[in-house]
Design a protein around this motif. Structure first.
Motif, mmCIF file in Angstrom:
data_model
loop_
_atom_site.group_PDB
_atom_site.id
_atom_site.type_symbol
_atom_site.label_atom_id
_atom_site.label_comp_id
_atom_site.label_asym_id
_atom_site.label_seq_id
_atom_site.Cartn_x
_atom_site.Cartn_y
_atom_site.Cartn_z
ATOM 1 N N PRO A 13 -5.308 23.396 -13.129
ATOM 2 C CA PRO A 13 -4.595 21.719 -12.562
ATOM 3 C C PRO A 13 -5.245 21.418 -11.924
ATOM 4 O O PRO A 13 -5.583 21.991 -9.938
ATOM 5 N N MET A 14 -4.546 20.139 -11.800
ATOM 6 C CA MET A 14 -5.302 19.343 -9.668
ATOM 7 C C MET A 14 -4.184 20.030 -8.840
ATOM 8 O O MET A 14 -2.948 20.644 -8.965
ATOM 9 N N ASP A 15 -5.204 20.014 -7.509
ATOM 10 C CA ASP A 15 -4.235 21.021 -6.075
ATOM 11 C C ASP A 15 -4.106 19.684 -5.653
ATOM 12 O O ASP A 15 -4.344 18.669 -5.945
ATOM 13 N N MET A 16 -3.012 20.151 -4.608
ATOM 14 C CA MET A 16 -1.970 18.608 -4.160
ATOM 15 C C MET A 16 -2.503 18.365 -2.856
ATOM 16 O O MET A 16 -2.517 16.845 -3.232
ATOM 17 N N ALA A 17 -4.018 18.667 -2.590
ATOM 18 C CA ALA A 17 -4.702 17.877 -1.696
ATOM 19 C C ALA A 17 -5.926 17.240 -2.543
ATOM 20 O O ALA A 17 -5.290 16.059 -1.802
ATOM 21 N N THR A 18 -6.328 17.313 -3.877
ATOM 22 C CA THR A 18 -7.012 16.253 -4.631
ATOM 23 C C THR A 18 -5.730 15.306 -5.238
ATOM 24 O O THR A 18 -6.351 13.615 -4.795
ATOM 25 N N LEU A 48 4.304 5.756 -5.213
ATOM 26 C CA LEU A 48 4.560 5.709 -6.745
ATOM 27 C C LEU A 48 3.063 6.435 -7.652
ATOM 28 O O LEU A 48 3.459 7.316 -8.299
ATOM 29 N N THR A 49 2.101 6.384 -7.002
ATOM 30 C CA THR A 49 0.565 7.021 -7.656
ATOM 31 C C THR A 49 0.900 8.733 -7.122
ATOM 32 O O THR A 49 0.480 9.489 -8.043
ATOM 33 N N GLU A 50 1.367 8.725 -5.985
ATOM 34 C CA GLU A 50 1.694 10.067 -5.735
ATOM 35 C C GLU A 50 2.379 10.862 -6.645
ATOM 36 O O GLU A 50 2.559 12.146 -6.891
ATOM 37 N N GLU A 51 3.844 10.618 -6.818
ATOM 38 C CA GLU A 51 4.878 11.141 -7.964
ATOM 39 C C GLU A 51 4.182 10.978 -8.816
ATOM 40 O O GLU A 51 4.371 12.020 -9.776
ATOM 41 N N SER A 52 3.286 10.412 -9.671
ATOM 42 C CA SER A 52 2.968 10.556 -11.549
ATOM 43 C C SER A 52 2.150 11.317 -10.822
ATOM 44 O O SER A 52 1.988 12.410 -12.137
ATOM 45 N N LEU A 53 1.029 11.873 -9.676
ATOM 46 C CA LEU A 53 -0.173 12.677 -9.668
ATOM 47 C C LEU A 53 0.479 13.843 -10.313
ATOM 48 O O LEU A 53 0.716 15.579 -10.648
ATOM 49 N N ARG A 54 1.928 14.222 -9.412
ATOM 50 C CA ARG A 54 2.374 14.937 -9.140
ATOM 51 C C ARG A 54 3.548 15.228 -10.019
ATOM 52 O O ARG A 54 3.181 17.058 -10.348
ATOM 53 N N GLY A 113 0.779 -1.160 0.644
ATOM 54 C CA GLY A 113 -0.353 -0.037 0.398
ATOM 55 C C GLY A 113 0.556 1.182 0.218
ATOM 56 O O GLY A 113 0.704 2.445 -0.470
ATOM 57 N N TRP A 114 2.039 1.010 0.725
ATOM 58 C CA TRP A 114 2.713 2.883 1.307
ATOM 59 C C TRP A 114 3.442 2.468 -0.301
ATOM 60 O O TRP A 114 3.343 4.223 -0.976
ATOM 61 N N LEU A 147 -6.276 6.599 -1.712
ATOM 62 C CA LEU A 147 -7.150 5.966 -2.048
ATOM 63 C C LEU A 147 -5.934 4.953 -2.459
ATOM 64 O O LEU A 147 -6.924 3.097 -2.597
ATOM 65 N N ALA A 148 -5.290 5.284 -3.737
ATOM 66 C CA ALA A 148 -5.075 3.833 -4.217
ATOM 67 C C ALA A 148 -3.889 3.489 -3.006
ATOM 68 O O ALA A 148 -3.941 1.871 -3.986
ATOM 69 N N GLY A 149 -2.923 3.794 -2.674
ATOM 70 C CA GLY A 149 -2.283 2.513 -1.917
ATOM 71 C C GLY A 149 -3.148 1.443 -0.327
ATOM 72 O O GLY A 149 -3.204 0.827 -0.891
ATOM 73 N N VAL A 150 -4.603 2.415 -0.745
ATOM 74 C CA VAL A 150 -5.639 1.750 0.644
ATOM 75 C C VAL A 150 -6.386 0.018 -0.715
ATOM 76 O O VAL A 150 -5.935 -0.774 0.313
#
Length: 201
Positions: free
Chosen positions: A139-144, A48-54, A42-43, A151-154
């Motif tokens: 643009p997508m904000d950082m909170a999103t 990885l998801t956060e880095e991709s979204l960033r 999950g972590w 959610l991806a990790g869970v």
């Protein structure tokens, strides 16, 4: 897990089969994999998801530009041709005819959504455009980004637990089939002589 706990209770039971021991160790191994590897999966997935979204946000910030639009008048259509999908969720958004400046300095006009409660000619509001001046979502904000990553990790952690449990159940199912086959072979060997005098039964 119950099989693993039962292993300790009847570890010296003479009726314990080798397959019983294997099933108990399998349940224990599955539990350890879920408890230890699940959070790690999950972590890693969340990171990885956060880095991709960033990275996507950085690209969006380079390709999208904030500008100020001026209301020309009421929209002739009930809904703009191109509008922010996030804004569409907000029922207070309404469509108006407006003009705005493209990144190259040219003036564009069109039907766009606005959050103004009373949008009259000359009123201004903010919107986002792409490099060519067409309306684009902000643009997508950082909170999103953080919410999506969490959610991806869970989801990945839960999927790992389901995968481990399904694998365990599949192995146990094959083990039970093996037990039944062994029992059928044993019964086929002694069944015809069952109960006969001098047959050793």
């Amino acid at each position: 897990m119950r099989a693993a706990m039962g292993l300790w209770r009847w570890r010296h039971n003479p009726l314990r089969r080798t397959t019983d021991l294997f099933e108990a160790w399998l349940a224990l191994a599955a539990a350890v994999l879920v408890v230890t590897a699940g959070p790690a999966v999950g972590w890693i997935t969340g990171a990885l998801t956060e880095e991709s979204l960033r990275q996507s946000v950085r690209v969006q910030c380079l390709q999208r530009h904030a500008t100020t639009a001026t209301v020309i008048g009421a929209a002739s259509t009930p809904r703009p041709v191109a509008f922010d999908t996030e804004a569409a969720v907000n029922e207070e958004r309404r469509a108006v005819r407006a003009k705005w400046a493209a990144p190259d300095g040219s003036t564009r006009t069109g039907t766009v959504p606005t959050a103004l409660r009373t949008a009259g000619p000359g009123d201004t509001f903010s919107l986002w455009t792409d490099d060519s001046g067409r309306i684009a979502p902000r643009p997508m904000d950082m909170a999103t980004v953080e919410v999506h990553a969490a959610l991806a990790g869970v989801a990945a952690s839960m999927a790992w637990g389901v995968l481990v449990e399904c694998t365990r159940r599949l192995v146990v199912w094959r083990l039970v089939r093996h037990r039944h086959a062994a029992l059928d072979r044993a019964w086929a060997a002694v069944g015809p002589d069952w109960g006969r005098t001098g047959a050793g039964s």
